[in-house]
Motif scaffolding. Sequence first.
Motif, PDB file in Angstrom:
ATOM      1  N   TYR A   2     -15.607 -25.076  39.591  1.00 59.46           N
ATOM      2  CA  TYR A   2     -14.994 -24.176  38.248  1.00 59.46           C
ATOM      3  C   TYR A   2     -14.458 -22.950  38.801  1.00 59.46           C
ATOM      4  CZ  TYR A   2     -19.150 -21.277  38.943  1.00 59.46           C
ATOM      5  OH  TYR A   2     -20.008 -20.278  39.534  1.00 59.46           O
ATOM      6  N   LEU A  49     -13.438 -26.221  34.182  1.00 61.75           N
ATOM      7  CA  LEU A  49     -14.122 -27.021  35.089  1.00 61.75           C
ATOM      8  C   LEU A  49     -12.970 -28.166  35.665  1.00 61.75           C
ATOM      9  CD1 LEU A  49     -16.932 -28.119  35.454  1.00 61.75           C
ATOM     10  CD2 LEU A  49     -16.477 -29.751  33.512  1.00 61.75           C
ATOM     11  N   ALA A  68     -24.833 -31.569  33.640  1.00 62.90           N
ATOM     12  CA  ALA A  68     -24.348 -30.970  34.797  1.00 62.90           C
ATOM     13  C   ALA A  68     -24.321 -29.432  34.900  1.00 62.90           C
ATOM     14  CB  ALA A  68     -22.756 -31.264  34.956  1.00 62.90           C
ATOM     15  N   SER A  69     -24.641 -28.826  33.630  1.00 67.51           N
ATOM     16  CA  SER A  69     -24.791 -27.517  33.587  1.00 67.51           C
ATOM     17  C   SER A  69     -25.886 -27.176  32.590  1.00 67.51           C
ATOM     18  CB  SER A  69     -23.633 -26.694  33.171  1.00 67.51           C
ATOM     19  OG  SER A  69     -23.724 -25.261  33.104  1.00 67.51           O
ATOM     20  N   HIS A  87     -19.056 -31.872  46.403  1.00 66.38           N
ATOM     21  CA  HIS A  87     -17.850 -31.076  46.500  1.00 66.38           C
ATOM     22  C   HIS A  87     -16.661 -31.578  47.242  1.00 66.38           C
ATOM     23  CE1 HIS A  87     -19.428 -28.621  43.420  1.00 66.38           C
ATOM     24  NE2 HIS A  87     -20.169 -28.468  44.012  1.00 66.38           N
ATOM     25  N   ILE A 116     -21.222 -28.265  39.687  1.00 65.58           N
ATOM     26  CA  ILE A 116     -19.935 -27.946  39.205  1.00 65.58           C
ATOM     27  C   ILE A 116     -18.995 -26.962  39.858  1.00 65.58           C
ATOM     28  CG2 ILE A 116     -20.721 -28.259  36.710  1.00 65.58           C
ATOM     29  CD1 ILE A 116     -20.562 -25.341  36.363  1.00 65.58           C
ATOM     30  N   ARG A 151     -18.363 -22.882  42.811  1.00 67.87           N
ATOM     31  CA  ARG A 151     -19.312 -24.202  42.711  1.00 67.87           C
ATOM     32  C   ARG A 151     -20.517 -23.573  42.368  1.00 67.87           C
ATOM     33  NH1 ARG A 151     -16.124 -24.982  47.383  1.00 67.87           N
ATOM     34  NH2 ARG A 151     -15.187 -26.697  47.296  1.00 67.87           N
ATOM     35  N   SER A 211     -16.074 -38.892  34.994  1.00 66.63           N
ATOM     36  CA  SER A 211     -16.806 -38.544  33.725  1.00 66.63           C
ATOM     37  C   SER A 211     -16.437 -39.436  32.708  1.00 66.63           C
ATOM     38  CB  SER A 211     -16.638 -37.022  33.533  1.00 66.63           C
ATOM     39  OG  SER A 211     -15.371 -36.838  32.921  1.00 66.63           O
ATOM     40  N   GLU A 236     -14.512 -30.115  38.416  1.00 70.91           N
ATOM     41  CA  GLU A 236     -15.235 -31.538  38.877  1.00 70.91           C
ATOM     42  C   GLU A 236     -16.495 -31.358  38.581  1.00 70.91           C
ATOM     43  OE1 GLU A 236     -17.250 -31.505  41.603  1.00 70.91           O
ATOM     44  OE2 GLU A 236     -16.371 -29.687  42.665  1.00 70.91           O
ATOM     45  N   PHE A 237     -17.702 -32.488  38.909  1.00 74.00           N
ATOM     46  CA  PHE A 237     -18.915 -32.291  39.076  1.00 74.00           C
ATOM     47  C   PHE A 237     -19.063 -33.131  40.210  1.00 74.00           C
ATOM     48  CE2 PHE A 237     -19.228 -35.040  35.226  1.00 74.00           C
ATOM     49  CZ  PHE A 237     -20.306 -35.718  35.645  1.00 74.00           C
TER      50      PHE A 237
END
Length: 146
Positions: A111, A130, A26-27, A60, A109, A6, A69, A132-133
């Motif tokens: 990942y 990826l 998100a990033s 999470h 995120i 994460r 999304s 999820e976020f």
Amino acid sequence: MPTMQRKWFSLKLDEVTDEGTFKGHASVKGNVDLGKERVMGGAFKKTLSENPSVPILWQHDPMQPIGVSVTMKEDGKGLAVEGRLVMDVARAQEALALLKAGAIKGLSIGYDVLRETWEKGIRQLHELKLYEFSIVTFPMNTEAGV
């Protein structure tokens, strides 16, 4: 099987609607986060082509999906996202209220790292898968936001 990692990011509320939609990043690429990692440009290219939509989770927790999304793409800043909270879910209603109040300001995120290098003790993340976020309380990367 790899363990999903994460990465947290701060959340700047540029646009959150009463219907639960929001836009942001998100990033963020290029900066070093509090975990001494740097997401490199192009890190999401393959995963986005394989899976253009992921769930949005609360903190999470895979038992607490709160949205989906709508769009995700890499731009000059990083991973640009548009999300939609499912307003029939009680936790999504709570998340929206907290976002609008400014009490929650983080994205993160979930990942796997598929390709990395190390430079002066900093992990360079070149390719990520990826999953999820999430909307989170404490972000890892202070430059990302909604």
